[in-house]
Structure formats: C-alpha cells, structure tokens
Design a protein around this motif. Structure first.
Motif, short mmCIF file in Angstrom:
data_model
loop_
_atom_site.label_atom_id
_atom_site.label_comp_id
_atom_site.label_asym_id
_atom_site.label_seq_id
_atom_site.Cartn_x
_atom_site.Cartn_y
_atom_site.Cartn_z
N LEU A 1 26.54 42.25 51.16
CA LEU A 1 27.71 41.58 50.63
C LEU A 1 27.29 40.73 49.44
CD1 LEU A 1 29.75 40.17 53.67
CD2 LEU A 1 30.36 42.10 52.20
N LEU A 2 28.22 40.50 48.54
CA LEU A 2 28.04 39.56 47.44
C LEU A 2 28.91 38.36 47.71
CD1 LEU A 2 27.00 38.75 44.61
CD2 LEU A 2 28.96 40.01 43.65
N LEU A 3 28.33 37.16 47.72
CA LEU A 3 29.09 35.93 47.88
C LEU A 3 29.12 35.20 46.55
CD1 LEU A 3 29.21 33.49 50.81
CD2 LEU A 3 28.91 32.57 48.52
N LEU A 4 30.32 34.96 46.04
CA LEU A 4 30.52 34.22 44.80
C LEU A 4 31.07 32.85 45.14
CD1 LEU A 4 32.11 37.07 42.64
CD2 LEU A 4 29.70 36.39 42.78
N ALA A 5 30.33 31.80 44.84
CA ALA A 5 30.73 30.44 45.18
C ALA A 5 31.38 29.76 43.99
CB ALA A 5 29.51 29.64 45.64
N THR A 6 32.49 29.07 44.24
CA THR A 6 33.19 28.38 43.15
C THR A 6 33.41 26.90 43.43
OG1 THR A 6 35.43 28.81 43.99
CG2 THR A 6 34.42 30.53 42.62
N HIS B 1 36.74 30.52 34.31
CA HIS B 1 36.20 30.84 35.62
C HIS B 1 36.82 32.14 36.16
CE1 HIS B 1 35.57 26.24 35.90
NE2 HIS B 1 34.42 26.81 35.59
N TRP B 2 38.11 32.28 35.97
CA TRP B 2 38.77 33.52 36.40
C TRP B 2 38.16 34.72 35.68
CZ3 TRP B 2 44.77 32.27 36.50
CH2 TRP B 2 45.08 31.68 37.74
N ARG B 3 37.94 34.56 34.40
CA ARG B 3 37.37 35.64 33.60
C ARG B 3 35.99 36.03 34.14
NH1 ARG B 3 35.03 35.81 28.09
NH2 ARG B 3 35.79 37.68 27.02
N ASP B 4 35.18 35.03 34.47
CA ASP B 4 33.84 35.29 35.01
C ASP B 4 33.91 35.97 36.37
OD1 ASP B 4 32.75 34.12 32.76
OD2 ASP B 4 32.35 32.20 33.72
N LEU B 5 34.84 35.54 37.22
CA LEU B 5 35.00 36.15 38.53
C LEU B 5 35.36 37.62 38.41
CD1 LEU B 5 36.91 33.62 40.85
CD2 LEU B 5 34.69 34.69 41.30
N VAL B 6 36.36 37.91 37.60
CA VAL B 6 36.82 39.29 37.45
C VAL B 6 35.71 40.16 36.91
CG1 VAL B 6 38.41 40.79 36.20
CG2 VAL B 6 39.24 38.65 37.20
N GLN C 1 26.48 31.58 42.02
CA GLN C 1 27.33 30.41 41.79
C GLN C 1 28.12 30.62 40.51
OE1 GLN C 1 26.78 27.78 44.21
NE2 GLN C 1 28.75 26.97 43.54
N ILE C 2 29.41 30.87 40.63
CA ILE C 2 30.28 31.04 39.47
C ILE C 2 30.70 29.69 38.90
CG2 ILE C 2 32.50 31.94 38.66
CD1 ILE C 2 30.49 34.12 39.23
N ALA C 3 31.00 28.75 39.79
CA ALA C 3 31.40 27.39 39.41
C ALA C 3 31.14 26.50 40.61
CB ALA C 3 32.87 27.34 39.00
N ASN C 4 31.31 25.20 40.43
CA ASN C 4 31.22 24.28 41.57
C ASN C 4 32.16 23.11 41.31
OD1 ASN C 4 30.36 23.68 44.12
ND2 ASN C 4 28.32 22.99 43.55
N VAL C 5 33.45 23.40 41.43
CA VAL C 5 34.48 22.45 41.03
C VAL C 5 35.55 22.34 42.11
CG1 VAL C 5 34.15 22.92 38.57
CG2 VAL C 5 35.85 24.25 39.86
N ASP C 6 36.30 21.25 42.05
CA ASP C 6 37.57 21.16 42.77
C ASP C 6 38.47 22.26 42.19
OD1 ASP C 6 40.32 20.42 43.37
OD2 ASP C 6 39.56 18.44 43.93
#
Length: 332
Positions: A4-9, A66-71, A53-58
C-alpha cells in the motif's frame, strides 16, 4: 504480501495536544506519517506500507497545490506499480469530503483510494485515529473495495465520496452519507460491502490540473442576503459561483434581480442548498438566470465539480450534460 501507499497530509489524526485530556485545543498536522504507522504496529501484520508526506497542515489550510500533488502522485503510483493494492490518505476532517470528491472525479483506477482522519488528536485519551487508520488499511487491501470509487473510512463505517459529509464538530461519529447511508462497514471480523462495486464515471480522468485555479466563491443564502456580495463577485470577474440556496436551492429575489440586471457575461453558476441533504432540481427560472441545479451535491462539493469543469473548459451546456449523467444525477 501486498503493498500500500500511504500519503500523509496532516490533520487532527496527526495532531498533538498539551495533555491527554485535551480534545479541542491542539495543533493539527504535527506528527508525520511514519509516526502514525509506528503507533499501530498491528499494521505490519497486514501489509507493507510505503509512506510519503504530501503536506502536514490543518485541512482548513489545504491548498489547491496540495490537491495537485495528491492527484499527480496517485496517478503516478497506479501507473508505475501494477502490484500496488491501493492508496490510503490521512487527512484532516474539516475538508476531507472535498478531497475525496475531487479524487473521485479525477482518479480512473478500480483500486481503492481510501481517506481517513480522526476527531480526536493523537495524544488524546481514546484517540480514534489509530483504529480508523487500521480499518482504512483493511478496506484498501480487500478486493471487495475495488470499483467502489474513492472511499472514506471513519468510526467503522465506509462511505462513498459523493455523499459523505462531516455533520458534527465533535464526536467520533461525525461523518455520515445523507440520502444513502454508508456503503459498508469494517470490524474485527472483516470488511463488509453489501453491494458489489462496478464501473463508475470519472469525468475528468485525463485532466491536467493547473497551478492557478479559477476563482469560485460560495454565496450563502439567508434572510435578505447582501446584494453587494454577488455584485462584487460579478464585478471581480469570477469564473464561477456556487449558491448555497435556502430550501431546495432557492435564490432570493434580490439575488435574482442582480443576475437579471447584470449587463456582462455571467459566470458558470450552480445552485446547491443549505439543508444538509436532499436534491436541488431544475426549475423554470434557471435558464433565465443562467444557473444550474447541483443535484445532490452539497455546496463545497459543487464548488469542486464547478472548478474542474472550468479547468476543463466546459460551458453551461457541457456542465448541464455532466450533471444529468449518472451518477451525478439530482436524485439519490
């Protein structure tokens, strides 16, 4: 074992408070994805998980970038790794439903993409994040999750991206799917989907996301809404507008007057509603005003759809055709 790939935001699931009794006054997006995995060693018995780690924000501070990076990362992962079982995304609950819906419209792959968050910070007594994460991984690994589109796992329930919404500011059961209910549930026995997944519509599967997104404000309906809000949006040249109409998406007389009197080109506009559930149907005045009903989409999801439609270059007729297509129809 599968991968699995886990992407943390970030978000509350990665939040930290001053002590274990603090539930509301905490900092979101403090712990990293590796920390979340380390807190649930039972995951090692399920699969191999690669963390990024894509981001670490509220999630209230999430950006289009961030959406662009996730997609981009999800598309790349599925394209480059045919043996990847799925993707799990840890996310703040405030805007989790918007990210889920965005990915539903953009990711064209039958493998699961599962979003998960928490209502209590990681440092709290009875923090819900560890179990939510464990169950999200369970869902992402099961073959029954394939074909259901983007999923949200919270408090043992499995929700679809189109219907799920956050309905409460507190409590671990804050998420629901008005009008349809959850798609399934997960417990210590396993993952349960009463209905099998199938083919689904991914209207923007090949869409490239720009760095600069169109401006699409949301205007909230109420008693005698300020006409200057809509007027300012029109003068500013916004590309789109979403109305959070009263009742079944109704615009006030003042808002209708502003639109009818506007001499310039009108933006692309959708009518949603502020009720929390129920569809917005087409009405006789839509054509004259230049608006379209958003169907079952709440205002924030209508904004996501409208933004992507603008990026794709759709006009009012093209957006109307998209909205009328299953499963974006106005009826549940």
């Amino acid at each position: 074992m599968s991968r699995l790939l886990l992407l943390a935001t970030g978000g509350t699931i990665a939040g930290r408070g001053a002590d274990s009794a603090t539930l509301n006054d905490y900092s979101a997006g403090v712990l990293r994805g590796e920390d979340l995995l380390a807190a649930v060693p039972q995951l090692q018995d399920l699969t191999t998980i690669n963390v990024e780690q894509i981001a670490n924000v509220d999630s209230a501070d999430l950006l289009f970038a961030h959406w662009r990076d996730l997609v981009s990362r999800i598309r790349e992962a599925f394209r480059m790794d045919p043996d990847l079982a799925g993707v799990v995304i840890t996310h703040g609950t405030n805007t989790l439903e918007e990210t889920a819906w965005l990915l539903q419209l953009l990711i064209d792959d039958p493998r699961p993409v599962v979003l998960v968050g928490a209502m209590r910070p990681a440092t709290a007594l009875s923090a819900d994040g560890p179990l939510n994460l464990f169950q999200a991984v369970q869902v992402a690994l099961t073959s029954e999750a394939r074909g259901h589109g983007v999923l949200v796992v919270m408090d043992g329930q499995i929700h679809g991206a189109q219907r799920v919404t956050k309905l409460a500011t507190q409590g671990v059961g804050a998420f629901a799917s008005p009008g349809s209910g959850p798609l399934g549930w997960v417990d210590d026995v396993g993952v349960h989907f009463p209905m099998a997944g199938g083919s689904r519509q991914v209207p923007f599967a090949g869409l490239d996301l720009p760095e600069q997104w169109p401006q699409v404000p949301i205007l909230y309906g109420c008693v005698e809404p300020e006409a200057l809000m809509l007027t300012a949006c029109l003068h500013a040249g916004v590309a789109g507008v979403v109305f959070t109409g009263t009742g079944a998406g109704q615009l006030s007389a003042g808002e209708r007057s502003v639109l009818l009197a506007w001499p310039g080109k009108r933006p692309l506009m959708l009518r949603s509603n502020r009720c929390g559930s129920g569809p917005v149907h087409r009405c006789a005045e839509d054509e004259r005003l230049g608006v379209l009903p958003a169907g079952s989409l709440n205002p924030q999801k209508a904004r996501v759809l409208l933004s992507l439609a603008l990026i794709a270059g759709l006009d009012r007729e093209g957006l109307a055709a998209l909205l009328s297509a299953t499963p974006l129809s106005a009826t549940p």
